[in-house]
Write an enzyme that holds these catalytic residues in place. Structure first.
Site, PDB file in Angstrom:
ATOM      1  N   GLU A  90     -44.567  28.247   3.635  1.00  0.00           N
ATOM      2  CA  GLU A  90     -43.773  28.478   4.863  1.00  0.00           C
ATOM      3  C   GLU A  90     -44.306  29.715   5.548  1.00  0.00           C
ATOM      4  O   GLU A  90     -45.249  30.349   5.068  1.00  0.00           O
ATOM      5  CB  GLU A  90     -42.292  28.652   4.506  1.00  0.00           C
ATOM      6  N   TYR A 126     -28.658  38.306   2.986  1.00  0.00           N
ATOM      7  CA  TYR A 126     -28.235  38.348   4.383  1.00  0.00           C
ATOM      8  C   TYR A 126     -28.237  36.943   4.953  1.00  0.00           C
ATOM      9  O   TYR A 126     -28.721  35.997   4.325  1.00  0.00           O
ATOM     10  CB  TYR A 126     -29.135  39.275   5.204  1.00  0.00           C
ATOM     11  N   LEU A 134     -37.603  29.135   1.637  1.00  0.00           N
ATOM     12  CA  LEU A 134     -36.212  29.222   2.055  1.00  0.00           C
ATOM     13  C   LEU A 134     -35.842  27.873   2.683  1.00  0.00           C
ATOM     14  O   LEU A 134     -36.562  27.386   3.558  1.00  0.00           O
ATOM     15  CB  LEU A 134     -36.018  30.337   3.088  1.00  0.00           C
ATOM     16  N   LYS A 185     -31.824  33.928   0.217  1.00  0.00           N
ATOM     17  CA  LYS A 185     -32.068  34.729   1.430  1.00  0.00           C
ATOM     18  C   LYS A 185     -31.788  36.197   1.113  1.00  0.00           C
ATOM     19  O   LYS A 185     -30.759  36.770   1.496  1.00  0.00           O
ATOM     20  CB  LYS A 185     -31.223  34.212   2.602  1.00  0.00           C
TER      21      LYS A 185
END
Ligand code: PMP
Length: 279
Positions: free
Chosen positions: A177, A32, A202, A145
């Site tokens: 993260e 996505y 990411l 993602k």
């Protein structure tokens, strides 16, 4: 009336449907992308499009979009139909509809759903947010993602239940993260530190933009991982994502940062990213 784009058609919410045999539903087999927009202007569109194509290529899912111009046209029409002037666009792509089987066929066409949501109210977070930490239990390809977000949603939920904004993930002692954002500190020497671009994080679009801004402002930025101990000695901390752009982090676990006040570098970065977006 809410309108969704589903495989070539603009459908009202009740008519927007995907098969129970969708591989996204059965296997989380999909990717996505999330793009924010202000006054119908898409923010950092090119960067989001490139990442979407990269995610699709990494998973060998064929692209249902012939090019970025077409995608932009679809999105613009969707924004008009939904009458949401500023908000977020979600582009969800799965490996398509097929009888349940781990093995997939290259012939199955992908499924594409696009929808928009209004801007979230985040003013209360602008003064600073609290973050907790936990072990990074995610897979080895966090650079994709993927729609498979189970560890992320579980850890975000714990954060929410306990009054934190976010959970920072710790892998081999290093903060990688957040569950929905990239993590940064300003270390004791005044340099910004963040986990290097790799399969463990990411590559955030906002992260890239913040790095660009820091360089332009002559603020030293080192893409080198930091630990909880570094957080104890840091001058500032912040996080970035498409939904919030940049938020000051004023507490990590029980460590108070900069006496829980917004730091100078965070202020400079916030000012400059807002300037970039608002023109
Ligand atoms: N890391 C993770 C795990 C995320 O889900 C997000 C939000 N998409 C980010 C980082 C931030 O990326 P971006 O700035 O592109 O929204």
């Amino acid at each position: 009336m809410e309108t969704y784009y589903v495989n070539g058609f603009y459908e009202t919410r009740n008519n927007a449907k995907i098969s129970v045999e969708d591989r996204g539903f059965n296997f989380s087999d999909g990717v996505y992308e999330l793009i924010s927009y202000l006054d119908e202007n898409l923010i950092f569109f090119e960067k989001h499009y490139s990442r979407l194509i990269k995610s699709l290529l990494s998973l060998k899912i064929s692209s249902p979009l012939s090019n970025k111009k077409i995608l932009k046209l679809i999105i613009k029409r969707l924004i008009k139909l939904n009458k949401i002037k500023s908000g977020y666009i979600y582009i969800q792509i799965t490996r398509g509809t097929a009888k349940r089987n781990h093995v997939y066929s290259k012939e199955t066409p992908p499924n594409l759903v696009i929808f928009c949501l209004p801007l979230r109210k985040i003013e209360e977070f602008r003064r600073g947010v609290k973050v907790r930490t936990s072990e990074d239990l995610r897979w080895g390809r966090c650079d994709i993602k993927s729609i498979s977000l189970l560890p992320n949603i579980l850890d975000k939920q714990i954060a929410f239940n306990q009054g934190y904004y976010e959970t920072w993930q710790i892998k081999d002692n290093y903060i990688t993260e957040g569950t929905t954002s990239n993590a940064f500190i300003v270390d004791k020497n005044g340099s910004i530190r963040t986990y290097p671009k790799s399969k463990h994080i990411l590559g955030g679009v906002t992260r890239d933009v913040i790095i660009q801004i820091a360089k332009k402002q002559n603020i030293k930025i080192i893409e080198k991982a930091f630990t909880l101990n570094d957080i104890k000695w840091c001058k500032e901390a912040f996080l970035t994502s498409t939904t919030v752009k940049i938020l000051p982090v004023i507490k990590v676990n029980d460590i108070k940062i900069n006496m829980m006040k917004i730091g100078e570098i965070t202020e400079i970065l916030t000012y400059n990213i807002n300037k970039k977006i608002n023109g």
